[in-house]
Design an enzyme around this catalytic site. Sequence first.
Site, PDB file in Angstrom:
ATOM      1  N   GLU A  46      -3.498   8.990   9.186  1.00  0.00           N
ATOM      2  CA  GLU A  46      -2.069   8.766   9.417  1.00  0.00           C
ATOM      3  C   GLU A  46      -1.506   9.706  10.473  1.00  0.00           C
ATOM      4  OE1 GLU A  46       0.390   8.143   6.056  1.00  0.00           O
ATOM      5  OE2 GLU A  46      -0.683   6.281   5.615  1.00  0.00           O
ATOM      6  N   ASP A  49       0.869  -1.176   0.000  1.00  0.00           N
ATOM      7  CA  ASP A  49       0.000   0.000   0.000  1.00  0.00           C
ATOM      8  C   ASP A  49       0.906   1.226   0.000  1.00  0.00           C
ATOM      9  OD1 ASP A  49      -2.213   1.671   0.098  1.00  0.00           O
ATOM     10  OD2 ASP A  49      -2.606   1.358   2.221  1.00  0.00           O
ATOM     11  N   SER A  50       0.308   2.391  -0.174  1.00  0.00           N
ATOM     12  CA  SER A  50       1.093   3.625  -0.168  1.00  0.00           C
ATOM     13  C   SER A  50       1.599   3.982   1.221  1.00  0.00           C
ATOM     14  CB  SER A  50       0.264   4.780  -0.727  1.00  0.00           C
ATOM     15  OG  SER A  50      -0.900   4.964   0.055  1.00  0.00           O
ATOM     16  N   HIS A  56      -7.237   2.610   4.503  1.00  0.00           N
ATOM     17  CA  HIS A  56      -7.106   3.453   5.694  1.00  0.00           C
ATOM     18  C   HIS A  56      -8.444   3.600   6.430  1.00  0.00           C
ATOM     19  CE1 HIS A  56      -3.303   4.701   3.883  1.00  0.00           C
ATOM     20  NE2 HIS A  56      -3.015   5.394   4.965  1.00  0.00           N
ATOM     21  N   CYS A  64     -10.876   2.495   0.593  1.00  0.00           N
ATOM     22  CA  CYS A  64      -9.469   2.736   0.887  1.00  0.00           C
ATOM     23  C   CYS A  64      -9.158   2.000   2.183  1.00  0.00           C
ATOM     24  CB  CYS A  64      -9.201   4.231   1.038  1.00  0.00           C
ATOM     25  SG  CYS A  64      -7.528   4.634   1.614  1.00  0.00           S
ATOM     26  N   CYS A  69      -4.334  -1.383  -1.748  1.00  0.00           N
ATOM     27  CA  CYS A  69      -4.403   0.043  -2.040  1.00  0.00           C
ATOM     28  C   CYS A  69      -5.545   0.241  -3.024  1.00  0.00           C
ATOM     29  CB  CYS A  69      -3.079   0.529  -2.650  1.00  0.00           C
ATOM     30  SG  CYS A  69      -3.112   2.242  -3.215  1.00  0.00           S
TER      31      CYS A  69
END
Length: 270
Positions: free
Chosen positions: A152, A10-11, A188, A186, A73
């Site tokens: 994040e 993932d990023s 996240h 996503c 991702c």
Amino acid sequence: MDQRPVGVFDSGVGGLTAVRELRNLLPSENIIYFGDTSRVPYGGRSEEILLKYARQDVHFLRSFDIKAILVACGTVSTTCLPKLQRENDLPILGVVEPACRRAVELTRNKRVGLIATAASVRSGAYETSVAGMDPSVEVVARACPLFVPLVENGRYKPGDVVIETVAREYLSSMQEAGVDTLILGCTHYPLLMEVIGQVMGPEVTLINAGAEAARSMRQALHSGGMLAEGRTGDATLYASDQPSDFGTMARQFLQEELTKPVLPVDIDRY
């Protein structure tokens, strides 16, 4: 039986929500995870740059003789997955199709919401996937570019006025459209489940794209006779920038303590 590891990328740290699901579903599997923290977020990048990054991520993971890759991702899954699958001779799964399949199964009023990065929404991949499964289902999509940086930075807990304000603004279009199912497109976003659930209400079913992808990986490994057996698997984490900071966040996403440090990698070498 196949004891080779499964690769996940993932990023940033978001894909660790999918790793958490993989570890629950496939406790014997070793997992190699790469978080491209030097280039996060992927969501606002062009398709050409995303493909370059994704190829490098895959090249790095393949240096470990992996047996399959989960693209954890949403942005890469919606823009690059078919190319990655054509270019590689091992199973590469994304997060779009499994999430769409689950949404189509669960929706009652044929109105499905999607929240994701700008690149994922722009691609139209979720709409195309849903239409292929049930053309009568309408997809209402909304890009939520602030969600990833807020998550994040630890701003994802109920009671945080910033994330709650942003969530109400982003989700107002979903409420107005009357969706009864909402895809969190996503990886996240599962950390925002409580906040999103409070805004949308209990009558709206939330679909965790990473969790659905993990279930698809289990099925793919089982069908291919590639499940690992006879051991307790572990996860090795790599990051392209600030691995110690990545490790701090990783504990929150995995909901467990790390048994070894996050390792650095110079992704430009790949």
